[in-house]
Write a protein that holds these residues in place. Structure first.
Motif, PDB file in Angstrom:
ATOM      1  N   TYR A  53      -4.204  -2.352  10.100  1.00 51.04           N
ATOM      2  CA  TYR A  53      -5.119  -1.587  10.939  1.00 51.04           C
ATOM      3  C   TYR A  53      -5.033  -0.077  10.719  1.00 51.04           C
ATOM      4  N   TYR A  54      -4.097   0.359   9.901  1.00 48.53           N
ATOM      5  CA  TYR A  54      -3.965   1.786   9.645  1.00 48.53           C
ATOM      6  C   TYR A  54      -5.015   2.281   8.652  1.00 48.53           C
ATOM      7  N   SER A  55      -5.460   3.525   8.873  1.00 50.95           N
ATOM      8  CA  SER A  55      -6.349   4.179   7.929  1.00 50.95           C
ATOM      9  C   SER A  55      -5.617   4.415   6.612  1.00 50.95           C
ATOM     10  N   ARG A  56      -6.334   4.300   5.500  1.00 49.01           N
ATOM     11  CA  ARG A  56      -5.732   4.571   4.189  1.00 49.01           C
ATOM     12  C   ARG A  56      -5.481   6.064   3.990  1.00 49.01           C
ATOM     13  N   GLU A  57      -5.933   6.879   4.930  1.00 45.15           N
ATOM     14  CA  GLU A  57      -5.780   8.325   4.796  1.00 45.15           C
ATOM     15  C   GLU A  57      -4.453   8.838   5.353  1.00 45.15           C
ATOM     16  N   ILE A  58      -3.735   8.018   6.110  1.00 47.90           N
ATOM     17  CA  ILE A  58      -2.479   8.489   6.689  1.00 47.90           C
ATOM     18  C   ILE A  58      -1.353   8.413   5.665  1.00 47.90           C
ATOM     19  N   GLU A  59      -0.304   9.172   5.918  1.00 40.85           N
ATOM     20  CA  GLU A  59       0.936   9.075   5.146  1.00 40.85           C
ATOM     21  C   GLU A  59       1.962   8.418   6.059  1.00 40.85           C
TER      22      GLU A  59
END
Length: 202
Positions: A53-59
């Motif tokens: 469910y996490y965005s691919r934009e986060i680190e």
């Protein structure tokens, strides 16, 4: 036997044992993930139920005290193409500098941490001022009947199986350390979603 040993013995079998129950909360996991951004720390990532469910934009920096669980999460993150790093680490003793993260996430973790207050202090420490704390947790119900008829028997079973404590008031601990911006109580308070902030420096 410690909770680490119990989870280590389960390893990949945890998916088969607890997976059906955990997937019941997927809608809430998806909602919690909407509040996650920037450089992120997830404590107690386990086998990675939050990862899809996490965005691919986060680190993402994800920790867990059980290496066997972490290996499953690593494989899942690779399959999802996430920018993620994984660490064998205890939530009560985070090996990160102060004010390192924009967001910290805990999903059904504080019911198993031996010293929850110490872990909460650590989350507060590594979160940047003004940063967001996202908690999706099992908690003691607002209804005494639910506590007696459901949670107490469940507490005995899960305590024996995986060291889980279903009667903790994690929501009170969150309120003690963070400014709560949004709270949802589900199933008479058995599950709570809390979105909070670390106060800005004055």
């Amino acid at each position: 036997m410690s909770f680490r040993e119990k989870y280590a013995r389960l390893g990949e079998r945890y998916e088969r044992i607890d997976g059906p129950l955990e997937r019941f909360f997927d809608t809430l996991r998806r909602k919690a993930a909407r509040f996650v951004s920037g450089e992120v720390l997830e404590v107690g990532v386990g086998t990675g139920f939050m990862l899809p469910y996490y965005s691919r934009e986060i680190e993402l920096h994800a920790i867990d005290a059980v290496p066997e669980m972490l290996e499953v999460a690593k494989k899942r993150a690779e399959e999802l193409g996430l920018n993620a790093r994984f660490y064998v680490m205890d939530a009560e003793r985070l090996e990160f500098p102060d004010e390192s993260f924009d967001t910290v996430v805990s999903a059904f973790v504080f019911c198993t941490i031996p010293n929850p207050e110490r872990a909460m202090k650590e989350l507060y420490r590594v979160l940047k001022p003004g940063g967001r704390a996202v908690f999706l947790e099992h908690t003691k119900s607002d209804c005494r009947l639910v506590n007696w008829l459901l949670l107490k028997p469940l507490d005995l079973f899960l305590g024996w199986l995986i060291g889980d404590n279903t009667l903790r008031e994690t929501h009170r601990l969150v309120e003690k350390y963070f400014d709560v911006e949004h709270e949802e109580s589900h199933y008479s308070g058995v599950v709570r979603l809390m979105i909070a902030r670390k106060p800005e420096k004055i």
